[in-house]
Design a protein around this motif. Structure first.
Motif, mmCIF file in Angstrom:
data_model
loop_
_atom_site.group_PDB
_atom_site.id
_atom_site.type_symbol
_atom_site.label_atom_id
_atom_site.label_comp_id
_atom_site.label_asym_id
_atom_site.label_seq_id
_atom_site.Cartn_x
_atom_site.Cartn_y
_atom_site.Cartn_z
ATOM 1 N N HIS A 24 1.859 -9.269 6.899
ATOM 2 C CA HIS A 24 2.439 -9.519 5.570
ATOM 3 C C HIS A 24 2.334 -8.309 4.643
ATOM 4 C CE1 HIS A 24 -1.842 -10.185 4.781
ATOM 5 N NE2 HIS A 24 -1.572 -9.959 3.512
ATOM 6 N N GLN A 25 1.683 -7.249 5.079
ATOM 7 C CA GLN A 25 1.501 -6.077 4.229
ATOM 8 C C GLN A 25 2.638 -5.079 4.426
ATOM 9 O OE1 GLN A 25 -2.461 -5.171 5.699
ATOM 10 N NE2 GLN A 25 -3.366 -5.938 3.792
ATOM 11 N N ARG A 26 3.060 -4.477 3.302
ATOM 12 C CA ARG A 26 4.067 -3.423 3.356
ATOM 13 C C ARG A 26 3.378 -2.107 3.032
ATOM 14 N NH1 ARG A 26 9.077 -4.815 -0.205
ATOM 15 N NH2 ARG A 26 7.471 -5.452 -1.661
ATOM 16 N N ILE A 27 3.653 -1.103 3.844
ATOM 17 C CA ILE A 27 3.035 0.202 3.662
ATOM 18 C C ILE A 27 4.135 1.225 3.435
ATOM 19 C CG2 ILE A 27 1.628 2.002 4.727
ATOM 20 C CD1 ILE A 27 1.269 -1.487 5.974
ATOM 21 N N PHE A 28 4.028 1.928 2.318
ATOM 22 C CA PHE A 28 4.955 3.005 2.003
ATOM 23 C C PHE A 28 4.230 4.319 2.254
ATOM 24 C CE2 PHE A 28 6.343 -0.609 -0.443
ATOM 25 C CZ PHE A 28 7.707 -0.610 -0.204
ATOM 26 N N VAL A 29 4.815 5.157 3.092
ATOM 27 C CA VAL A 29 4.198 6.432 3.443
ATOM 28 C C VAL A 29 4.917 7.536 2.691
ATOM 29 C CG1 VAL A 29 3.693 8.036 5.312
ATOM 30 C CG2 VAL A 29 3.531 5.566 5.710
ATOM 31 N N PHE A 48 0.846 -1.191 0.000
ATOM 32 C CA PHE A 48 0.000 0.000 0.000
ATOM 33 C C PHE A 48 0.879 1.238 0.000
ATOM 34 C CE2 PHE A 48 -2.469 -3.311 1.948
ATOM 35 C CZ PHE A 48 -3.725 -3.153 1.393
ATOM 36 N N CYS A 49 0.488 2.243 -0.747
ATOM 37 C CA CYS A 49 1.154 3.546 -0.739
ATOM 38 C C CYS A 49 0.158 4.565 -0.191
ATOM 39 C CB CYS A 49 1.599 3.944 -2.139
ATOM 40 S SG CYS A 49 2.807 2.822 -2.842
ATOM 41 N N VAL A 50 0.567 5.268 0.832
ATOM 42 C CA VAL A 50 -0.306 6.234 1.489
ATOM 43 C C VAL A 50 0.369 7.593 1.435
ATOM 44 C CG1 VAL A 50 -1.472 6.813 3.650
ATOM 45 C CG2 VAL A 50 -1.135 4.414 3.038
ATOM 46 N N GLN A 51 -0.342 8.601 0.958
ATOM 47 C CA GLN A 51 0.186 9.950 0.829
ATOM 48 C C GLN A 51 -0.294 10.772 2.016
ATOM 49 O OE1 GLN A 51 -0.217 13.798 0.536
ATOM 50 N NE2 GLN A 51 -2.003 13.030 -0.500
ATOM 51 N N LEU A 52 0.627 11.360 2.778
ATOM 52 C CA LEU A 52 0.253 12.110 3.977
ATOM 53 C C LEU A 52 0.575 13.599 3.898
ATOM 54 C CD1 LEU A 52 1.232 9.735 6.925
ATOM 55 C CD2 LEU A 52 -0.983 10.051 5.837
ATOM 56 N N ALA A 53 1.027 14.095 2.758
ATOM 57 C CA ALA A 53 1.434 15.503 2.661
ATOM 58 C C ALA A 53 0.301 16.465 2.988
ATOM 59 C CB ALA A 53 1.992 15.799 1.276
ATOM 60 N N ARG A 54 -0.906 16.147 2.568
ATOM 61 C CA ARG A 54 -2.046 17.031 2.830
ATOM 62 C C ARG A 54 -2.860 16.623 4.053
ATOM 63 N NH1 ARG A 54 -4.816 19.397 -2.419
ATOM 64 N NH2 ARG A 54 -2.940 19.934 -3.547
ATOM 65 N N GLU A 55 -2.424 15.614 4.735
ATOM 66 C CA GLU A 55 -3.176 15.096 5.877
ATOM 67 C C GLU A 55 -3.073 16.065 7.059
ATOM 68 O OE1 GLU A 55 -5.758 13.028 7.771
ATOM 69 O OE2 GLU A 55 -5.138 12.387 5.782
ATOM 70 N N ALA A 56 -4.217 16.443 7.606
ATOM 71 C CA ALA A 56 -4.241 17.382 8.738
ATOM 72 C C ALA A 56 -3.684 16.764 10.017
ATOM 73 C CB ALA A 56 -5.663 17.878 8.973
ATOM 74 N N GLU A 57 -3.902 15.461 10.192
ATOM 75 C CA GLU A 57 -3.449 14.779 11.411
ATOM 76 C C GLU A 57 -2.663 13.519 11.039
ATOM 77 O OE1 GLU A 57 -6.486 14.763 14.720
ATOM 78 O OE2 GLU A 57 -7.771 15.090 12.959
ATOM 79 N N PRO A 58 -1.437 13.680 10.552
ATOM 80 C CA PRO A 58 -0.682 12.501 10.111
ATOM 81 C C PRO A 58 -0.425 11.481 11.215
ATOM 82 C CG PRO A 58 0.694 14.465 10.069
ATOM 83 C CD PRO A 58 -0.701 14.912 10.355
ATOM 84 N N ALA A 59 -0.226 11.917 12.438
ATOM 85 C CA ALA A 59 0.014 10.974 13.543
ATOM 86 C C ALA A 59 -1.196 10.078 13.769
ATOM 87 C CB ALA A 59 0.382 11.720 14.816
ATOM 88 N N ARG A 60 -2.385 10.623 13.601
ATOM 89 C CA ARG A 60 -3.618 9.849 13.745
ATOM 90 C C ARG A 60 -3.719 8.776 12.666
ATOM 91 N NH1 ARG A 60 -8.679 11.600 11.452
ATOM 92 N NH2 ARG A 60 -10.371 10.380 12.307
ATOM 93 N N VAL A 61 -3.334 9.126 11.447
ATOM 94 C CA VAL A 61 -3.360 8.163 10.345
ATOM 95 C C VAL A 61 -2.302 7.083 10.558
ATOM 96 C CG1 VAL A 61 -3.093 7.853 7.857
ATOM 97 C CG2 VAL A 61 -4.288 9.867 8.742
ATOM 98 N N LEU A 62 -1.118 7.478 10.982
ATOM 99 C CA LEU A 62 -0.061 6.491 11.243
ATOM 100 C C LEU A 62 -0.476 5.518 12.346
ATOM 101 C CD1 LEU A 62 3.074 8.783 10.979
ATOM 102 C CD2 LEU A 62 2.358 7.005 9.361
ATOM 103 N N ALA A 63 -1.171 6.011 13.356
ATOM 104 C CA ALA A 63 -1.658 5.130 14.422
ATOM 105 C C ALA A 63 -2.687 4.147 13.875
ATOM 106 C CB ALA A 63 -2.258 5.955 15.561
ATOM 107 N N ALA A 64 -3.546 4.604 12.963
ATOM 108 C CA ALA A 64 -4.540 3.718 12.350
ATOM 109 C C ALA A 64 -3.865 2.674 11.466
ATOM 110 C CB ALA A 64 -5.548 4.527 11.544
ATOM 111 N N ILE A 65 -2.815 3.076 10.767
ATOM 112 C CA ILE A 65 -2.056 2.118 9.950
ATOM 113 C C ILE A 65 -1.477 1.037 10.848
ATOM 114 C CG2 ILE A 65 0.037 1.828 8.567
ATOM 115 C CD1 ILE A 65 -0.585 4.618 7.349
#
Length: 60
Positions: free
Chosen positions: A42-47, A18-35
């Protein structure tokens, strides 16, 4: 759409990367916690921290 609402369903599909774009995210820490909470072992996440739709990126 709020990533935090989307991530549980997204990580439930049988995809390994999965590729997740956080540049426009208002609360990146919240999204990272959800990730961290919903990603499977077995999943790889590229932020990404750049905005892929920013036209200024093409000027570099």
């Amino acid at each position: 759409m709020d990533y935090v609402e989307l991530l549980p369903s997204l990580f439930a599909i049988e995809a390994g990367v999965f590729c997740v774009q956080l540049a426009r995210e208002a609360e990146p820490a919240r999204v990272l916690a959800a990730i961290a909470a919903h990603a499977r072992s077995h999943q790889r996440i590229f932020v990404g921290v750049t905005d892929p739709i920013n036209p200024a990126l093409g000027d570099r």
